[in-house]
Design an enzyme around this catalytic site. Structure first.
Site, PDB file in Angstrom:
ATOM      1  N   ILE A   1       0.859  -1.360  -0.073  1.00 28.29           N
ATOM      2  CA  ILE A   1       0.019  -0.050  -0.042  1.00 28.29           C
ATOM      3  C   ILE A   1       1.008   1.133  -0.022  1.00 28.29           C
ATOM      4  CG2 ILE A   1      -1.960  -1.134   1.172  1.00 28.29           C
ATOM      5  CD1 ILE A   1      -1.164  -0.274   3.730  1.00 28.29           C
ATOM      6  N   ASP A   2       0.504   2.285  -0.434  1.00 25.09           N
ATOM      7  CA  ASP A   2       1.149   3.585  -0.843  1.00 25.09           C
ATOM      8  C   ASP A   2       1.753   3.957   0.795  1.00 25.09           C
ATOM      9  OD1 ASP A   2       0.505   3.265  -3.469  1.00 25.09           O
ATOM     10  OD2 ASP A   2      -1.167   4.649  -3.174  1.00 25.09           O
ATOM     11  N   MET A   3       2.794   4.684   0.752  1.00 27.66           N
ATOM     12  CA  MET A   3       3.368   5.521   1.765  1.00 27.66           C
ATOM     13  C   MET A   3       2.262   6.107   2.541  1.00 27.66           C
ATOM     14  SD  MET A   3       6.533   7.944   1.912  1.00 27.66           S
ATOM     15  CE  MET A   3       5.964   9.548   1.288  1.00 27.66           C
TER      16      MET A   3
ATOM     17  N   ARG B   1      -6.951   5.680  -5.881  1.00 34.20           N
ATOM     18  CA  ARG B   1      -6.892   6.959  -6.241  1.00 34.20           C
ATOM     19  C   ARG B   1      -7.388   7.319  -7.652  1.00 34.20           C
ATOM     20  NH1 ARG B   1      -0.891   7.596  -4.011  1.00 34.20           N
ATOM     21  NH2 ARG B   1      -1.208   9.756  -4.528  1.00 34.20           N
TER      22      ARG B   1
END
Length: 301
Positions: A136-138, A237
């Site tokens: 998962i993204d930062m 997103r």
């Protein structure tokens, strides 16, 4: 290590799919990497990943010796949701990078896992991503699964491939979504101009499906739950931005200015369910909303 295989019977499989079916513990993505590095030959010649093997082809594969692990273990206070001999589930905080990459070789989740698991992590995705089967993204918070051995890694990878893993996220998006629920079914690929971004790309993108439902509406925003069928980079997103509802705080796909003091997008991986690779039993885990998210919901009107 160099191995040689003769393709038997009628076959029209891609070379990467063919080898993924006969090489134990080697992922298709790693095979594609070997193809690019010209370590896979067919009848003595280099090929591309989409080459279709035929009966009688001689396939030579050179698998390099494992690289020494240059990523150092770091003692961290990991939020462990569940752990056994095969898998470990982590509730990742905002700002933590999952695996080392250019500019982030320290303080990543992998650094903490190497210390906690004493190096007992699957090696299928190489030295930079031991144990990592998805990410998962930062600036996305929440739950993800890490594999401690190749058996577990292969099993979870297959579940991801056939979309049988339950992954539910909560997000806050710009605008009021009128319908109670909906689905975005649009392929995602690299943005044709900005290489840092992904985009809906019907020509070169890969299948991507996101289901969403409204949890609560505010005057200018909507709190939603998203369930993934696929797991493309930046999927939620990109998909929500594509229908005019970018995530609050997401400067990459939404407005550059945010009325609230946020560090990146408001996105939380709240639910993860999977079939345990050893027991065959379905298990489902949740991670509560982070404090910043609940406080923000109270501020919205």
């Amino acid at each position: 290590m160099r191995e040689s295989y003769i393709v038997e019977g009628e076959s029209s499989s891609r070379i990467d799919a063919y080898l993924a079916g006969i090489l134990e513990g080697v992922s298709r993505s790693y095979i594609q990497k070997l193809v690019k590095e010209e370590k896979i030959l067919v009848n003595g010649k280099t090929v591309k990943s989409n080459y279709k093997v035929a009966a009688g082809d001689e396939v030579e594969v050179e698998i390099p010796e494992p690289e020494p692990l240059a990523i150092l273990p770091e003692k961290m206070d990991l939020d462990i949701v569940y752990e056994d001999e095969d898998v470990i589930l982590i509730n990742k905080p905002k700002g933590m990078v999952v695996h080392p990459a250019a500019g982030h070789y320290e303080h990543t989740l992998v650094n903490g896992l190497l210390y906690h698991c004493q190096g007992q992590l699957s090696g299928i995705n190489g030295v930079m991503r031991p144990g990592i089967v998805h990410r998962i993204d930062m600036d996305t918070t929440g739950i993800l699964i890490v594999c401690k051995n190749d058996m577990a890694h292969n099993a979870i990878s297959e579940q991801l491939k056939v979309h049988s893993i339950t992954r539910k996220y909560q997000a806050i998006v710009h605008g009021r979504i009128a319908e109670e629920e909906g689905t975005v079914d649009a392929p995602i690929g690299r943005h044709p101009v900005d290489r840092k971004k992904m985009s809906v790309n019907y020509k070169n993108g890969k299948e991507a499906v996101t289901h969403y439902r409204v949890l609560k509406r505010f005057s200018r925003y909507t709190h939603i739950e998203c369930q993934l069928e696929t797991g493309r980079t930046h999927q939620i997103r990109v998909h929500m931005a594509s229908i005019g509802h970018p995530l609050l705080g997401d400067a990459l796909y939404g407005p550059s200015k945010c009325p609230y003091a946020l560090c990146g997008q408001t996105l939380h991986a709240g639910v993860l369910g999977f079939i345990h690779p050893r027991t065959g039993v379905y298990m489902e885990f949740t991670a509560p909303l982070p404090e910043y998210f609940t406080e923000l919901l109270e501020k919205l009107d």
